[in-house]
Design a protein around this motif. Structure first.
Motif, PDB file in Angstrom:
ATOM      1  N   PRO A 151      87.357  91.391 -73.641  1.00  0.00           N
ATOM      2  CA  PRO A 151      87.466  92.337 -72.522  1.00  0.00           C
ATOM      3  C   PRO A 151      86.916  93.704 -72.909  1.00  0.00           C
ATOM      4  CG  PRO A 151      89.522  91.133 -72.848  1.00  0.00           C
ATOM      5  CD  PRO A 151      88.654  90.832 -74.037  1.00  0.00           C
ATOM      6  N   GLU A 152      86.269  94.336 -71.953  1.00  0.00           N
ATOM      7  CA  GLU A 152      85.708  95.654 -72.214  1.00  0.00           C
ATOM      8  C   GLU A 152      85.556  96.393 -70.889  1.00  0.00           C
ATOM      9  OE1 GLU A 152      81.501  97.093 -73.935  1.00  0.00           O
ATOM     10  OE2 GLU A 152      82.729  95.975 -75.387  1.00  0.00           O
ATOM     11  N   GLY A 153      86.166  97.573 -70.769  1.00  0.00           N
ATOM     12  CA  GLY A 153      86.067  98.365 -69.547  1.00  0.00           C
ATOM     13  C   GLY A 153      87.023  97.877 -68.464  1.00  0.00           C
ATOM     14  N   GLU A 154      86.926  98.502 -67.299  1.00  0.00           N
ATOM     15  CA  GLU A 154      87.792  98.187 -66.180  1.00  0.00           C
ATOM     16  C   GLU A 154      87.289  96.962 -65.417  1.00  0.00           C
ATOM     17  OE1 GLU A 154      90.656  99.641 -65.240  1.00  0.00           O
ATOM     18  OE2 GLU A 154      90.560 100.867 -67.060  1.00  0.00           O
ATOM     19  N   LYS A 155      88.235  96.155 -64.972  1.00  0.00           N
ATOM     20  CA  LYS A 155      87.889  95.009 -64.141  1.00  0.00           C
ATOM     21  C   LYS A 155      87.631  95.471 -62.702  1.00  0.00           C
ATOM     22  CE  LYS A 155      88.126  91.410 -66.911  1.00  0.00           C
ATOM     23  NZ  LYS A 155      86.942  90.549 -67.149  1.00  0.00           N
ATOM     24  N   GLU A 156      86.676  94.828 -62.055  1.00  0.00           N
ATOM     25  CA  GLU A 156      86.357  95.108 -60.667  1.00  0.00           C
ATOM     26  C   GLU A 156      86.954  94.015 -59.778  1.00  0.00           C
ATOM     27  OE1 GLU A 156      82.150  95.482 -60.195  1.00  0.00           O
ATOM     28  OE2 GLU A 156      81.925  96.698 -62.021  1.00  0.00           O
ATOM     29  N   SER A 157      87.014  94.283 -58.487  1.00  0.00           N
ATOM     30  CA  SER A 157      87.451  93.271 -57.531  1.00  0.00           C
ATOM     31  C   SER A 157      86.277  92.329 -57.300  1.00  0.00           C
ATOM     32  CB  SER A 157      87.904  93.907 -56.218  1.00  0.00           C
ATOM     33  OG  SER A 157      88.430  92.920 -55.346  1.00  0.00           O
ATOM     34  N   LEU A 158      86.021  91.522 -58.329  1.00  0.00           N
ATOM     35  CA  LEU A 158      84.828  90.700 -58.374  1.00  0.00           C
ATOM     36  C   LEU A 158      85.184  89.305 -58.880  1.00  0.00           C
ATOM     37  CD1 LEU A 158      81.645  90.629 -58.223  1.00  0.00           C
ATOM     38  CD2 LEU A 158      81.677  91.264 -60.648  1.00  0.00           C
ATOM     39  N   ALA A 159      84.671  88.291 -58.215  1.00  0.00           N
ATOM     40  CA  ALA A 159      84.775  86.906 -58.675  1.00  0.00           C
ATOM     41  C   ALA A 159      83.381  86.434 -59.039  1.00  0.00           C
ATOM     42  CB  ALA A 159      85.361  86.019 -57.584  1.00  0.00           C
ATOM     43  N   ILE A 160      83.298  85.589 -60.067  1.00  0.00           N
ATOM     44  CA  ILE A 160      81.997  85.136 -60.539  1.00  0.00           C
ATOM     45  C   ILE A 160      81.933  83.609 -60.521  1.00  0.00           C
ATOM     46  CG2 ILE A 160      82.669  85.165 -62.979  1.00  0.00           C
ATOM     47  CD1 ILE A 160      79.821  86.220 -63.584  1.00  0.00           C
ATOM     48  N   TYR A 161      80.807  83.093 -60.066  1.00  0.00           N
ATOM     49  CA  TYR A 161      80.495  81.662 -60.148  1.00  0.00           C
ATOM     50  C   TYR A 161      79.261  81.565 -61.019  1.00  0.00           C
ATOM     51  CZ  TYR A 161      79.450  76.822 -58.907  1.00  0.00           C
ATOM     52  OH  TYR A 161      79.208  75.470 -58.959  1.00  0.00           O
ATOM     53  N   ALA A 162      79.374  80.884 -62.173  1.00  0.00           N
ATOM     54  CA  ALA A 162      78.299  80.932 -63.161  1.00  0.00           C
ATOM     55  C   ALA A 162      78.013  79.567 -63.754  1.00  0.00           C
ATOM     56  CB  ALA A 162      78.657  81.922 -64.270  1.00  0.00           C
ATOM     57  N   THR A 163      77.939  78.553 -62.900  1.00  0.00           N
ATOM     58  CA  THR A 163      77.598  77.230 -63.388  1.00  0.00           C
ATOM     59  C   THR A 163      76.721  76.540 -62.355  1.00  0.00           C
ATOM     60  OG1 THR A 163      78.511  75.194 -64.343  1.00  0.00           O
ATOM     61  CG2 THR A 163      79.654  76.110 -62.433  1.00  0.00           C
ATOM     62  N   SER A 164      76.326  75.313 -62.620  1.00  0.00           N
ATOM     63  CA  SER A 164      75.407  74.603 -61.748  1.00  0.00           C
ATOM     64  C   SER A 164      75.968  74.498 -60.325  1.00  0.00           C
ATOM     65  CB  SER A 164      75.147  73.202 -62.309  1.00  0.00           C
ATOM     66  OG  SER A 164      74.317  72.457 -61.464  1.00  0.00           O
ATOM     67  N   PRO A 165      75.128  74.643 -59.300  1.00  0.00           N
ATOM     68  CA  PRO A 165      75.622  74.627 -57.917  1.00  0.00           C
ATOM     69  C   PRO A 165      76.243  73.313 -57.484  1.00  0.00           C
ATOM     70  CG  PRO A 165      73.221  74.616 -57.970  1.00  0.00           C
ATOM     71  CD  PRO A 165      73.678  74.905 -59.355  1.00  0.00           C
ATOM     72  N   ASP A 166      75.923  72.216 -58.165  1.00  0.00           N
ATOM     73  CA  ASP A 166      76.467  70.928 -57.761  1.00  0.00           C
ATOM     74  C   ASP A 166      77.880  70.697 -58.285  1.00  0.00           C
ATOM     75  OD1 ASP A 166      75.756  70.716 -60.411  1.00  0.00           O
ATOM     76  OD2 ASP A 166      74.789  68.755 -60.237  1.00  0.00           O
ATOM     77  N   ARG A 167      78.495  71.713 -58.887  1.00  0.00           N
ATOM     78  CA  ARG A 167      79.833  71.570 -59.458  1.00  0.00           C
ATOM     79  C   ARG A 167      80.912  72.253 -58.627  1.00  0.00           C
ATOM     80  NH1 ARG A 167      77.860  72.867 -65.660  1.00  0.00           N
ATOM     81  NH2 ARG A 167      76.820  70.853 -66.012  1.00  0.00           N
ATOM     82  N   GLY A 168      80.598  72.598 -57.385  1.00  0.00           N
ATOM     83  CA  GLY A 168      81.629  73.180 -56.531  1.00  0.00           C
ATOM     84  C   GLY A 168      81.211  74.411 -55.752  1.00  0.00           C
ATOM     85  N   LEU A 169      79.959  74.832 -55.858  1.00  0.00           N
ATOM     86  CA  LEU A 169      79.531  76.042 -55.163  1.00  0.00           C
ATOM     87  C   LEU A 169      79.626  75.884 -53.649  1.00  0.00           C
ATOM     88  CD1 LEU A 169      78.413  78.886 -55.152  1.00  0.00           C
ATOM     89  CD2 LEU A 169      76.105  77.930 -55.360  1.00  0.00           C
ATOM     90  N   THR A 191      75.715  83.763 -60.349  1.00  0.00           N
ATOM     91  CA  THR A 191      74.720  84.093 -61.370  1.00  0.00           C
ATOM     92  C   THR A 191      73.827  82.921 -61.732  1.00  0.00           C
ATOM     93  OG1 THR A 191      76.151  83.517 -63.235  1.00  0.00           O
ATOM     94  CG2 THR A 191      76.350  85.746 -62.344  1.00  0.00           C
ATOM     95  N   TYR A 192      74.070  81.759 -61.134  1.00  0.00           N
ATOM     96  CA  TYR A 192      73.260  80.581 -61.462  1.00  0.00           C
ATOM     97  C   TYR A 192      72.133  80.453 -60.444  1.00  0.00           C
ATOM     98  CZ  TYR A 192      72.514  76.065 -63.761  1.00  0.00           C
ATOM     99  OH  TYR A 192      72.002  75.028 -64.497  1.00  0.00           O
ATOM    100  N   ASP A 193      70.923  80.289 -60.933  1.00  0.00           N
ATOM    101  CA  ASP A 193      69.756  80.183 -60.059  1.00  0.00           C
ATOM    102  C   ASP A 193      69.603  78.745 -59.571  1.00  0.00           C
ATOM    103  OD1 ASP A 193      67.375  80.382 -58.746  1.00  0.00           O
ATOM    104  OD2 ASP A 193      66.145  80.685 -60.537  1.00  0.00           O
ATOM    105  N   TRP A 194      69.831  78.511 -58.269  1.00  0.00           N
ATOM    106  CA  TRP A 194      69.751  77.150 -57.758  1.00  0.00           C
ATOM    107  C   TRP A 194      68.365  76.796 -57.231  1.00  0.00           C
ATOM    108  CZ3 TRP A 194      73.438  80.173 -54.744  1.00  0.00           C
ATOM    109  CH2 TRP A 194      72.941  80.651 -53.538  1.00  0.00           C
ATOM    110  N   GLU A 222      76.909  88.287 -53.602  1.00  0.00           N
ATOM    111  CA  GLU A 222      75.722  88.762 -54.304  1.00  0.00           C
ATOM    112  C   GLU A 222      75.176  87.641 -55.177  1.00  0.00           C
ATOM    113  OE1 GLU A 222      76.914  92.133 -56.666  1.00  0.00           O
ATOM    114  OE2 GLU A 222      78.427  92.711 -55.183  1.00  0.00           O
ATOM    115  N   ARG A 223      73.881  87.693 -55.419  1.00  0.00           N
ATOM    116  CA  ARG A 223      73.240  86.743 -56.330  1.00  0.00           C
ATOM    117  C   ARG A 223      72.420  87.515 -57.347  1.00  0.00           C
ATOM    118  NH1 ARG A 223      69.767  82.661 -52.996  1.00  0.00           N
ATOM    119  NH2 ARG A 223      69.211  82.052 -55.122  1.00  0.00           N
ATOM    120  N   ALA A 224      72.452  87.023 -58.600  1.00  0.00           N
ATOM    121  CA  ALA A 224      71.678  87.681 -59.651  1.00  0.00           C
ATOM    122  C   ALA A 224      71.424  86.682 -60.768  1.00  0.00           C
ATOM    123  CB  ALA A 224      72.418  88.902 -60.201  1.00  0.00           C
ATOM    124  N   THR A 225      70.337  86.892 -61.487  1.00  0.00           N
ATOM    125  CA  THR A 225      70.030  86.091 -62.667  1.00  0.00           C
ATOM    126  C   THR A 225      70.009  87.021 -63.869  1.00  0.00           C
ATOM    127  OG1 THR A 225      68.696  84.576 -61.342  1.00  0.00           O
ATOM    128  CG2 THR A 225      68.390  84.503 -63.721  1.00  0.00           C
TER     129      THR A 225
END
Length: 329
Positions: A151-169, A191-194, A222-225
């Motif tokens: 952990p480093e810094g303050e947490k934001e009101s942010l959820a992240i999905y960072a795996t292959s899209p076929d696993r539940g996106l 963060t995963y590029d589909w 949001e989407r980002a790579t």
């Protein structure tokens, strides 16, 4: 001691330097394990679908094309890294290890007679692989350096999905309107590029990618790579790591979840009867999260404390490679 690692093929080939751009999963863990083995004094060669000519890593690991491996060479130890095909041919290695990250179908009797030790990632995998002789099974987890992922810094009101899209996106995106009602300030970062779905799966993949594009055009998404540093920073910012598995076996690796947890993310999972159950210290049931729950509960099955790759080698792999295994008959 010579160690040869045979890796399964990656479409289009890959290179260990891809880690700088965040490769993740199977390939990343292979690269990090081989480096740790080399630094521990083993002479490691990796044979894979290498993009480009032979390459030597800074630690001294030699990377070669998969086809360059000679089954007849009596290497001290041969490790199959998710490559089942290697056991279709007799292997002259003195110690033969199959490292599985999956719940895979049975190998032939001939293949099993060759294998001295079968490595699984966690108890879930081991319990599902009932066709393996218990005397041959060993659990060796993946490494995550708690000094690097923390952990480093303050947490934001942010959820992240960072795996292959076929696993539940798709599940997550379909539930997003309800999640926005119960967590009005929450943003979702994917963060995963589909886009690769179109090339990996043909017309069906392209159609599915367009479907996801439409679902992801909702407010708050949001989407980002990112490269490796960027994904770590995203884990450190995010309060939740969401992984609504569509099936318990949809993701048996859990590398992203381990990193996110080390960075202080609360794991939101569809259940614990899956490959994550030994790794998740705490978790929030996905359905309860959708309906507003924010705080996790303890996981009574948690048993695999994260440790860096050098300890994974010294405490698990090195004793195995140095002879604490009875050879197969």
């Amino acid at each position: 001691m010579e160690v040869a690692i045979i890796s399964n093929a990656v479409a289009g080939g890959w290179h260990p330097l891809d880690l700088q751009r965040f490769l993740g999963g199977n390939e990343e863990s292979l690269a990090l394990l081989s480096e740790a083995m080399q630094e521990a004094g083993f002479a490691v060669e990796v044979f894979t679908s290498l993009r480009g000519p032979d390459w030597v890593s800074p630690a001294g690991v030699i990377w070669r094309q998969r086809e360059a491996f000679d089954d007849r060479y009596p290497v001290d130890a041969l490790i199959s890294w998710k490559d089942r095909a290697i056991w279709l041919h007799p292997q002259a290695a003195k110690l033969r290890i199959h490292a599985s990250q999956d719940v895979e179908p049975p190998l032939s009797n001939g293949a099993m007679r060759q294998i001295d030790r079968f490595i699984t990632l966690a108890s879930y995998h081991t319990e599902r692989l009932t066709w393996i002789d218990p005397a041959k099974r060993t659990v060796i987890p993946l490494g995550v350096d708690p000094e690097e992922y923390k952990p480093e810094g303050e947490k934001e009101s942010l959820a992240i999905y960072a795996t292959s899209p076929d696993r539940g996106l798709e599940t997550l995106l379909t539930d997003w309107p309800r999640i926005r009602e119960t967590h009005p300030d929450l943003r979702l970062l994917i963060t995963y590029d589909w886009s690769r779905l179109a090339t990996m799966s043909g017309p069906q993949g392209a159609a599915y990618a367009k479907h996801l594009e439409k679902l992801a055009a909702q407010p708050g998404i949001e989407r980002a790579t990112y490269d490796a540093a960027g994904i770590k920073a995203a884990f450190q910012r995010a309060r939740f790591y969401i992984h609504p598995l569509i099936h318990p076996d949809a993701d048996l690796f859990g590398f992203g979840a381990m990193k996110a947890q080390a960075c202080g993310c609360k794991l939101v999972l569809s259940g614990l009867d899956c490959g994550f159950r030994d790794m998740a210290r705490e978790w929030i049931p996905y359905d309860e999260f959708v309906n507003g729950r924010m705080e996790p509960e303890k996981n009574p099955r948690f048993s695999l404390e994260p440790m860096p790759w050098d300890r994974i080698v010294s405490e698990y792999w090195a004793p195995l490679l140095r002879g604490e295994v009875q050879h197969a008959s």
